[in-house]
Motif scaffolding. Structure first.
Motif, short mmCIF file in Angstrom:
data_model
loop_
_atom_site.label_atom_id
_atom_site.label_comp_id
_atom_site.label_asym_id
_atom_site.label_seq_id
_atom_site.Cartn_x
_atom_site.Cartn_y
_atom_site.Cartn_z
N GLN A 341 0.83 -1.21 0.00
CA GLN A 341 0.00 0.00 0.00
C GLN A 341 0.87 1.26 0.00
O GLN A 341 0.54 2.25 -0.66
N MET A 342 1.96 1.22 0.76
CA MET A 342 2.87 2.37 0.76
C MET A 342 3.52 2.56 -0.62
O MET A 342 3.66 3.70 -1.08
N VAL A 343 3.90 1.48 -1.27
CA VAL A 343 4.48 1.58 -2.61
C VAL A 343 3.50 2.23 -3.57
O VAL A 343 3.87 3.12 -4.35
N ASN A 344 2.25 1.84 -3.50
CA ASN A 344 1.24 2.45 -4.36
C ASN A 344 1.11 3.95 -4.09
O ASN A 344 0.98 4.76 -5.00
N TRP A 345 1.16 4.32 -2.80
CA TRP A 345 1.07 5.73 -2.41
C TRP A 345 2.26 6.53 -2.94
O TRP A 345 2.12 7.65 -3.42
N LEU A 346 3.45 5.93 -2.88
CA LEU A 346 4.65 6.62 -3.36
C LEU A 346 4.67 6.78 -4.87
O LEU A 346 5.20 7.77 -5.40
N LEU A 347 4.09 5.81 -5.59
CA LEU A 347 4.17 5.81 -7.06
C LEU A 347 2.94 6.42 -7.73
O LEU A 347 2.80 6.35 -8.96
N ARG A 348 2.06 7.01 -6.96
CA ARG A 348 0.83 7.49 -7.57
C ARG A 348 1.05 8.64 -8.56
O ARG A 348 0.21 8.89 -9.42
N ASP A 349 2.19 9.34 -8.46
CA ASP A 349 2.50 10.39 -9.43
C ASP A 349 3.22 9.84 -10.66
O ASP A 349 3.54 10.60 -11.58
N ASN A 350 3.51 8.54 -10.68
CA ASN A 350 4.21 7.96 -11.82
C ASN A 350 3.29 7.69 -13.01
O ASN A 350 3.75 7.38 -14.09
N GLY A 351 1.98 7.78 -12.77
CA GLY A 351 1.03 7.71 -13.87
C GLY A 351 0.55 6.31 -14.21
O GLY A 351 -0.66 6.09 -14.34
N ASP A 352 1.43 5.35 -14.34
CA ASP A 352 1.02 4.02 -14.82
C ASP A 352 1.00 2.97 -13.72
O ASP A 352 1.00 1.77 -13.99
N TRP A 353 0.98 3.43 -12.45
CA TRP A 353 0.97 2.49 -11.34
C TRP A 353 -0.32 2.63 -10.53
O TRP A 353 -0.79 3.73 -10.27
N ASP A 354 -0.90 1.48 -10.15
CA ASP A 354 -2.02 1.44 -9.22
C ASP A 354 -1.83 0.23 -8.31
O ASP A 354 -0.84 -0.50 -8.44
N LYS A 373 8.87 9.50 -9.00
CA LYS A 373 8.89 10.83 -9.62
C LYS A 373 8.70 11.95 -8.60
O LYS A 373 9.26 13.03 -8.75
N ALA A 374 7.90 11.68 -7.57
CA ALA A 374 7.56 12.74 -6.62
C ALA A 374 8.70 13.06 -5.65
O ALA A 374 8.68 14.12 -5.02
N ARG A 375 9.71 12.18 -5.54
CA ARG A 375 10.80 12.39 -4.58
C ARG A 375 10.23 12.79 -3.21
O ARG A 375 10.54 13.84 -2.65
N VAL A 376 9.41 11.91 -2.65
CA VAL A 376 8.69 12.21 -1.41
C VAL A 376 9.66 12.34 -0.24
O VAL A 376 10.47 11.45 0.01
#
Length: 412
Positions: A341-354, A373-376
């Motif tokens: 779930q954390m990985v999904n949250w981190l990659l949500r700005d990558n566009g092609d990940w859910d 991409k978001a460099r959180v």
């Protein structure tokens, strides 16, 4: 009287309103000649609701909430605080009758975990069960309603010491709050928890396993930049000397069982050619690599952020540790429960990940590196006391002794 766990074993909230919930799934117990219906599951849900708010542990709001908690604790501490709980209270639970229950009730009333009553009797009743569970939730303990060892010990920390924690952590949060972005991840080491925060609200909260005292998780601020799906694990050199040699002397097949291979450059080394009781510096500098798979120490993923300590977040095959009170077992890195779930949250700005794509990549054991991409921003922190808007004050043990040292700032 100075209290510690060894002495105890050798010899054997807030100041405000508390929650009450109606019974839904009642269980019975006998008290004298009467049957009392107690909703223990409901009491646990009420306890968890005290702390399951969307307010971050680390934020500007935390400052206000801590200030309010301090204003409530100061006059109470000046009046003498709460009394100690006798060892006779150990292992008391719902349905028990004991003079020690009176002291437990008085302690719970003092910290706002139980409503004020005119007379505290010696029966461990529904209100006591509810109060113990609320206390356990606020202190990060397993919510079981029993005065177990960890609960007894936490109850016997003085009000003055809790107040000192509030003072120290107010300053810690004050030092960090101005540096926060709109979106960030917080690893709170004493609580062994992780929060994913956006626009002042917690969007995800994860149980974690952090570094033990002799291999502490470093305190720092950085940025998450990459997720490694189904990674190899390269055993750190420090662990080769400290751990791997011991395991190999105990079981010569340990590396094979753990799917760990040794390489000198591109040459594979036979573990049986190494003298594990007297390993050389050259042999320590070989590459020890664990293959991806169910037993991999990284589990299904590794989350990288910039730092000089070789520290990162990761999955784990050892999920049972997430159910413990004191989750200080790692060698400095941070294991994350429900990491998908954390990985999904981190990659949500990558566009092609859910979430479906993350989960299917885990399950397929696909070896893949993805840039975030978001460099959180990520903050590993040391907060042993905090409060939320509804008036619940939470405390944790001073695992690294930074409270004891009076530390309020940490080198980045």
């Amino acid at each position: 009287m100075l209290l510690n766990r060894r002495k105890f074993l050798g010899g054997c909230a807030y100041l405000g309103a508390t929650l009450t919930l109606p019974s839904a799934h009642a269980q019975g117990w006998f008290g004298g000649n009467r049957v009392v219906k107690v909703d223990q599951a409901g009491n646990t849900a009420a306890a968890e609701a005290l702390i399951a708010t969307r307010e971050p542990i680390l934020s500007f709001d935390t400052l206000y909430n801590l200030q309010l908690a301090i204003s409530q604790y100061e006059p109470f501490v000046a009046a003498g605080g709460w009394e100690e709980i006798p060892q006779q209270a150990f292992r008391l639970a719902l349905g028990a009758n004991s003079p020690a229950v009176v002291a437990v009730k008085r302690r719970l009333i003092s910290s706002g975990d139980m409503p004020l009553v005119e007379y505290a009797d010696d029966s461990f009743d529904a209100d006591t069960d509810r109060g113990v569970r609320a206390f356990q939730a606020r202190h990060g303990l397993v919510v079981n309603g029993q005065i177990d060892e960890a609960t007894w010990y936490a109850m016997n920390v003085s009000a003055a010491q809790r107040m000192q924690q509030l003072y120290l952590n107010y300053t810690r949060v004050q030092n960090m709050a101005a540096k926060l972005n709109a979106r960030y991840v917080v690893v709170n080491i004493p609580a062994a928890t992780i929060e994913a925060v956006n626009e002042g609200a917690v969007e995800q909260r994860h149980t974690a396993v952090v570094g033990r005292a002799d291999r502490a998780t470093p305190i720092m601020a950085s940025n998450i930049h990459q997720v490694n799906f189904n990674p190899y694990w390269h055993v750190p050199k420090s662990l080769i000397r400290q751990d791997l040699t011991k395991y190999m002397m105990e079981n010569s097949n340990y590396l094979a069982e753990q799917n760990i291979f040794i390489y000198d450059g591109s040459t594979k080394i036979d573990p049986q050619t190494i003298n594990w009781s007297n390993i050389s510096d050259r042999e320590v500098n070989y590459m020890y690599r664990q293959e991806p798979g169910a037993a991999n120490s990284m589990g299904h993923c590794k989350i990288n952020f910039y730092n000089p300590y070789d520290c990162y977040l990761h999955d784990t095959p050892g999920k049972e540790l997430f159910g413990e009170n004191a989750r200080f077992h790692s060698s400095g890195c941070v294991r994350v429960n429900n990491v998908n779930q954390m990985v999904n949250w981190l990659l949500r700005d990558n566009g092609d990940w859910d979430q479906n794509k993350v989960d299917s990549t885990f399950e397929a054991l696909t070896r893949l590196d993805v840039e975030v991409k978001a460099r959180v921003p990520i903050h590993t922190t040391y907060i042993t006391a905090w409060a939320n808007r509804q008036g619940t004050v939470s405390f944790r043990d001073d695992v690294y002794k930074f409270d004891e040292q009076g530390k309020v700032s940490f080198q980045a």
